[in-house]
Motif scaffolding. Structure first.
Motif, mmCIF file in Angstrom:
data_model
loop_
_atom_site.group_PDB
_atom_site.id
_atom_site.type_symbol
_atom_site.label_atom_id
_atom_site.label_comp_id
_atom_site.label_asym_id
_atom_site.label_seq_id
_atom_site.Cartn_x
_atom_site.Cartn_y
_atom_site.Cartn_z
ATOM 1 N N LYS A 41 -2.540 -3.067 -3.085
ATOM 2 C CA LYS A 41 -2.453 -4.559 -2.109
ATOM 3 C C LYS A 41 -4.032 -5.017 -1.313
ATOM 4 O O LYS A 41 -4.705 -4.282 -1.609
ATOM 5 C CB LYS A 41 -2.073 -4.041 -0.564
ATOM 6 N N HIS A 42 -4.529 -5.593 -0.987
ATOM 7 C CA HIS A 42 -5.414 -7.025 -0.373
ATOM 8 C C HIS A 42 -4.089 -7.670 0.995
ATOM 9 O O HIS A 42 -5.081 -8.824 0.740
ATOM 10 C CB HIS A 42 -5.982 -7.319 -1.365
ATOM 11 N N ASP A 43 -3.906 -6.996 1.997
ATOM 12 C CA ASP A 43 -3.456 -7.907 3.212
ATOM 13 C C ASP A 43 -4.708 -7.345 4.403
ATOM 14 O O ASP A 43 -3.578 -7.905 4.907
ATOM 15 C CB ASP A 43 -2.125 -7.838 2.884
ATOM 16 N N ALA A 44 -4.982 -7.057 4.273
ATOM 17 C CA ALA A 44 -5.732 -6.232 5.218
ATOM 18 C C ALA A 44 -7.629 -6.484 5.227
ATOM 19 O O ALA A 44 -7.608 -5.937 3.974
ATOM 20 C CB ALA A 44 -5.403 -5.472 6.107
ATOM 21 N N LYS A 45 -8.493 -6.166 5.816
ATOM 22 C CA LYS A 45 -9.786 -6.492 5.472
ATOM 23 C C LYS A 45 -10.514 -4.476 6.649
ATOM 24 O O LYS A 45 -9.750 -4.045 7.111
ATOM 25 C CB LYS A 45 -10.816 -7.204 6.741
ATOM 26 N N GLU A 99 -10.699 -2.254 1.696
ATOM 27 C CA GLU A 99 -9.837 -3.378 1.175
ATOM 28 C C GLU A 99 -10.367 -4.653 1.753
ATOM 29 O O GLU A 99 -10.471 -5.132 2.653
ATOM 30 C CB GLU A 99 -8.414 -3.617 1.629
ATOM 31 N N ARG A 100 -9.922 -6.281 1.387
ATOM 32 C CA ARG A 100 -10.019 -7.708 1.988
ATOM 33 C C ARG A 100 -8.661 -8.132 1.602
ATOM 34 O O ARG A 100 -7.926 -7.371 0.982
ATOM 35 C CB ARG A 100 -10.905 -7.763 0.557
ATOM 36 N N GLU A 101 -8.767 -8.972 2.379
ATOM 37 C CA GLU A 101 -7.641 -9.767 2.648
ATOM 38 C C GLU A 101 -7.245 -11.228 1.764
ATOM 39 O O GLU A 101 -8.648 -12.122 1.632
ATOM 40 C CB GLU A 101 -7.830 -10.322 4.472
ATOM 41 N N GLU A 156 -5.286 -13.497 -0.874
ATOM 42 C CA GLU A 156 -3.999 -14.349 -0.803
ATOM 43 C C GLU A 156 -4.146 -14.427 -2.784
ATOM 44 O O GLU A 156 -4.781 -14.182 -2.957
ATOM 45 C CB GLU A 156 -3.785 -15.874 -0.636
ATOM 46 N N HIS A 199 0.624 -10.682 0.422
ATOM 47 C CA HIS A 199 0.864 -9.672 1.224
ATOM 48 C C HIS A 199 1.804 -8.382 0.436
ATOM 49 O O HIS A 199 2.614 -8.885 -0.487
ATOM 50 C CB HIS A 199 1.012 -9.741 2.925
ATOM 51 N N GLY A 214 -9.145 -15.894 0.272
ATOM 52 C CA GLY A 214 -9.120 -15.157 1.506
ATOM 53 C C GLY A 214 -9.845 -15.979 2.104
ATOM 54 O O GLY A 214 -11.138 -16.356 2.051
#
Length: 293
Positions: free
Chosen positions: A177-181, A185-187, A189, A236, A258
């Motif tokens: 996943k990559h839906d938060a910083k 992790e990076r946010e 789409e 997400h 993002g």
């Protein structure tokens, strides 16, 4: 709490297109902020005039070559015979530009895009700029061709790569996943655009794609059969695996963007399945890879 209907995040081949565009998805169409994708099917000599608007984009041939005119300057792209045979040269086009796209012998051209906040120059990149990685092992082997990811290509927000998965193999696995910083992790789409190689008699191929929630507060649930030209949207959640049905090689183009400008792809695995990476030790990479020249 209800889940997100699959029809919101699974866009069937041709359902978003019009005219020569078989795919036409703006950020507004996807219901988010950054990522977009257009795919043009052009007959020999056919012109297509486009505006980049507020987004930067790549002109990325999938089949055939292209001539792109931007600001009165002509750029020739040799292209490729197909996504399973070769990588391609490509063109970066910044925001606020008009471009005329032609395919001298006919072709299929992808235009991955992202909302931009910087004005960069138009730039041509040869196929030698593409960084190719082989990931996984055994039946989780796949090939990643990086066009705007860890290969020195500067963009404002756009990240772009393509993944080739031999028939019978699993990719985008373990799910990530990559839906938060965060630190790891990076946010971002993400858009998945699929092409599936046909069988020896021209039989249409298929694969599977999975996206599921990373938290109860943000429900999403997609487990779908994907066919040539389909798109999966990942706003997400954990996504993966993408499974290529035995006998049918799978290609997908990933478009990511993002809010951050550091353009680092950081995506932790689903902790429930991270252990699978340890099973690759001692396994060979699938000998069918690399698939492209």
């Amino acid at each position: 709490m209800s889940t997100t209907p699959p029809t919101d995040v699974h866009v069937r081949a041709g359902s978003s297109g019009h005219g020569p565009l078989t795919v036409d998805l703006t950020p507004a169409d996807a219901g988010w902020t950054y990522c977009g994708l257009r795919v043009a099917e052009l007959e020999a000599g056919q012109d297509l005039v486009l505006e980049s608007g507020e987004s930067e984009l790549l002109v990325l041939p999938l089949v055939g070559g292209a001539v792109v005119e931007v600001d009165g300057v002509r750029h020739e792209l040799a292209g490729r015979t197909g996504v399973f045979e070769e990588t391609t040269d490509y063109l970066y086009v910044p925001r606020h530009r008009s471009l005329t796209l032609t395919s001298p012998e006919g072709g299929r051209i992808a235009l991955p895009s992202a909302l931009a906040v910087r004005d960069l120059p138009v730039r041509y990149f040869g196929r030698e700029q593409v960084r190719t990685d082989l990931r996984g092992a055994g039946d989780c082997s796949r090939q990643v061709n990086n066009y705007a990811l860890d290969n020195g290509v500067e963009t404002s927000h756009l990240i772009c790569c393509e993944v080739l998965t031999p028939g019978g193999n699993w990719s985008s696995y373990p799910a990530h996943k990559h839906d938060a910083k965060g630190v790891d992790e990076r946010e971002l789409e993400e858009i998945y655009y699929f092409e599936i190689a046909p069988g020896p008699g021209g039989e249409p191929g298929f694969g599977l794609h999975r996206t599921y929630a990373s938290s109860p507060q943000r429900p999403i649930d997609l487990c779908a059969e994907v066919r040539h030209g389909d798109v999966a949207l990942v706003p997400h959640g954990y996504h993966g695996p993408c499974v290529a049905a035995p006998g049918y090689d799978m290609y997908y183009l990933n478009v990511m963007a993002g809010p951050d400008e550091d353009l680092v792809w950081l995506a932790p695995d689903d902790p429930a399945h991270h252990w699978i990476r340890g099973t690759w030790e001692g396994q060979e990479i699938d000998p069918r890879l690399p698939m492209t020249r």
